[in-house]
Design a protein around this motif. Structure first.
Motif, PDB file in Angstrom:
ATOM      1  N   ALA A  62       0.850  -1.194   0.000  1.00  0.00           N
ATOM      2  CA  ALA A  62       0.000   0.000   0.000  1.00  0.00           C
ATOM      3  C   ALA A  62       0.883   1.241   0.000  1.00  0.00           C
ATOM      4  O   ALA A  62       2.087   1.159   0.220  1.00  0.00           O
ATOM      5  N   GLY A  63       0.249   2.395  -0.220  1.00  0.00           N
ATOM      6  CA  GLY A  63       1.000   3.642  -0.207  1.00  0.00           C
ATOM      7  C   GLY A  63       0.132   4.812   0.202  1.00  0.00           C
ATOM      8  O   GLY A  63      -1.099   4.732   0.180  1.00  0.00           O
ATOM      9  N   VAL A  64       0.792   5.901   0.569  1.00  0.00           N
ATOM     10  CA  VAL A  64       0.106   7.148   0.874  1.00  0.00           C
ATOM     11  C   VAL A  64       0.909   8.293   0.260  1.00  0.00           C
ATOM     12  O   VAL A  64       2.126   8.349   0.386  1.00  0.00           O
ATOM     13  N   TRP A  91      -3.036  -3.565   4.470  1.00  0.00           N
ATOM     14  CA  TRP A  91      -1.653  -3.078   4.499  1.00  0.00           C
ATOM     15  C   TRP A  91      -1.602  -1.554   4.565  1.00  0.00           C
ATOM     16  O   TRP A  91      -0.551  -0.944   4.384  1.00  0.00           O
ATOM     17  N   GLY A  92      -2.770  -0.899   4.795  1.00  0.00           N
ATOM     18  CA  GLY A  92      -2.819   0.554   4.930  1.00  0.00           C
ATOM     19  C   GLY A  92      -3.315   1.295   3.711  1.00  0.00           C
ATOM     20  O   GLY A  92      -3.187   2.512   3.631  1.00  0.00           O
ATOM     21  N   GLY A  93      -3.918   0.604   2.758  1.00  0.00           N
ATOM     22  CA  GLY A  93      -4.346   1.220   1.510  1.00  0.00           C
ATOM     23  C   GLY A  93      -5.615   2.049   1.584  1.00  0.00           C
ATOM     24  O   GLY A  93      -5.997   2.674   0.610  1.00  0.00           O
ATOM     25  N   TYR A 127       5.193   7.968   9.136  1.00  0.00           N
ATOM     26  CA  TYR A 127       6.187   6.896   9.263  1.00  0.00           C
ATOM     27  C   TYR A 127       5.537   5.603   8.807  1.00  0.00           C
ATOM     28  O   TYR A 127       4.315   5.468   8.815  1.00  0.00           O
ATOM     29  N   ASN A 128       6.353   4.651   8.415  1.00  0.00           N
ATOM     30  CA  ASN A 128       5.815   3.378   7.959  1.00  0.00           C
ATOM     31  C   ASN A 128       6.721   2.220   8.348  1.00  0.00           C
ATOM     32  O   ASN A 128       7.937   2.366   8.443  1.00  0.00           O
ATOM     33  N   SER A 129       6.086   1.100   8.602  1.00  0.00           N
ATOM     34  CA  SER A 129       6.787  -0.176   8.657  1.00  0.00           C
ATOM     35  C   SER A 129       6.432  -0.844   7.331  1.00  0.00           C
ATOM     36  O   SER A 129       5.853  -0.196   6.460  1.00  0.00           O
ATOM     37  N   ASP A 130       6.730  -2.100   7.157  1.00  0.00           N
ATOM     38  CA  ASP A 130       6.299  -2.697   5.893  1.00  0.00           C
ATOM     39  C   ASP A 130       4.845  -3.140   5.966  1.00  0.00           C
ATOM     40  O   ASP A 130       4.303  -3.647   4.995  1.00  0.00           O
ATOM     41  N   ARG A 131       4.181  -2.884   7.117  1.00  0.00           N
ATOM     42  CA  ARG A 131       2.803  -3.346   7.288  1.00  0.00           C
ATOM     43  C   ARG A 131       1.826  -2.276   7.756  1.00  0.00           C
ATOM     44  O   ARG A 131       0.630  -2.523   7.801  1.00  0.00           O
TER      45      ARG A 131
END
Length: 186
Positions: A91-93, A110-112, A126-130
């Motif tokens: 996912a991305g922001v 996954w945050g999408g 901030y992000n983790s891979d999840r």
């Protein structure tokens, strides 16, 4: 000059204003047998993280997301004023820090999906891979998605660090740290 982007499954170089780049890696990146990647002549920016390659034309507000994972289409995102881009593995922001607007894409777990997140006063993401954390460092307020960070006090947080599975909020002045896992399910 040339810019280099490194992801989990490849390396891409790109020259702004050029129409080609060089890539080594997985076939989903679009590399040909001679390792040359043809970019559209109007590509202004390239981002690569985890398993996602993002090519943008910020002038037109358009972008393309390439990934080996399904559900990462980002054609609906208006990239014109995106000042920062963050990704998890799937996912991305895209964040417009001036207008306080965030746009997410990708798989929900996954945050999408971030339509309920208020990015108005967010100073950092901030992000983790999840998972993602949107933080207003000045007010000491943070919100995490898709995994909540319930019980974390962001007051006085000066730094945030992450790895694949967790985030840690550090208050250097108080000498304290708070950790939480970014658990997900398929």
């Amino acid at each position: 000059g040339s810019q280099v982007y490194i992801g989990l499954e490849g390396i891409v170089t790109f020259v702004k204003g050029g129409a080609t780049g060089f890539c080594v890696g997985a076939s989903w990146l679009g590399c040909t047998n001679d390792f040359t990647k043809d970019f559209a002549a109007d590509v202004t920016d390239v981002y690569m993280a985890w398993d996602i390659l993002i090519t943008l034309n910020k002038n037109a507000g358009t972008g393309q997301c390439l990934s080996k994972h399904t559900g990462l289409e980002c054609a609906h995102v208006n990239w014109t004023n995106a000042t920062e881009i963050y990704t998890t593995e799937k996912a991305g922001v895209a964040l417009d820090t001036v207008a306080g607007v965030g746009q997410c894409w990708g798989q929900e777990c996954w945050g999408g999906v971030c339509s309920d997140i208020d990015f108005t006063s967010v100073t950092h993401v901030y992000n983790s891979d999840r998972a993602f954390l949107a933080l207003d460092m000045d007010a000491g307020v943070g919100v995490c998605w898709p995994t909540p960070c319930t019980g974390i006090d962001f007051t006085g947080v000066t730094h945030v660090y992450s790895n694949n599975d967790a985030l840690v909020a550090l208050n250097k002045e108080a000498g304290t740290a708070q950790c939480w896992q970014t658990i997900y399910s398929y």
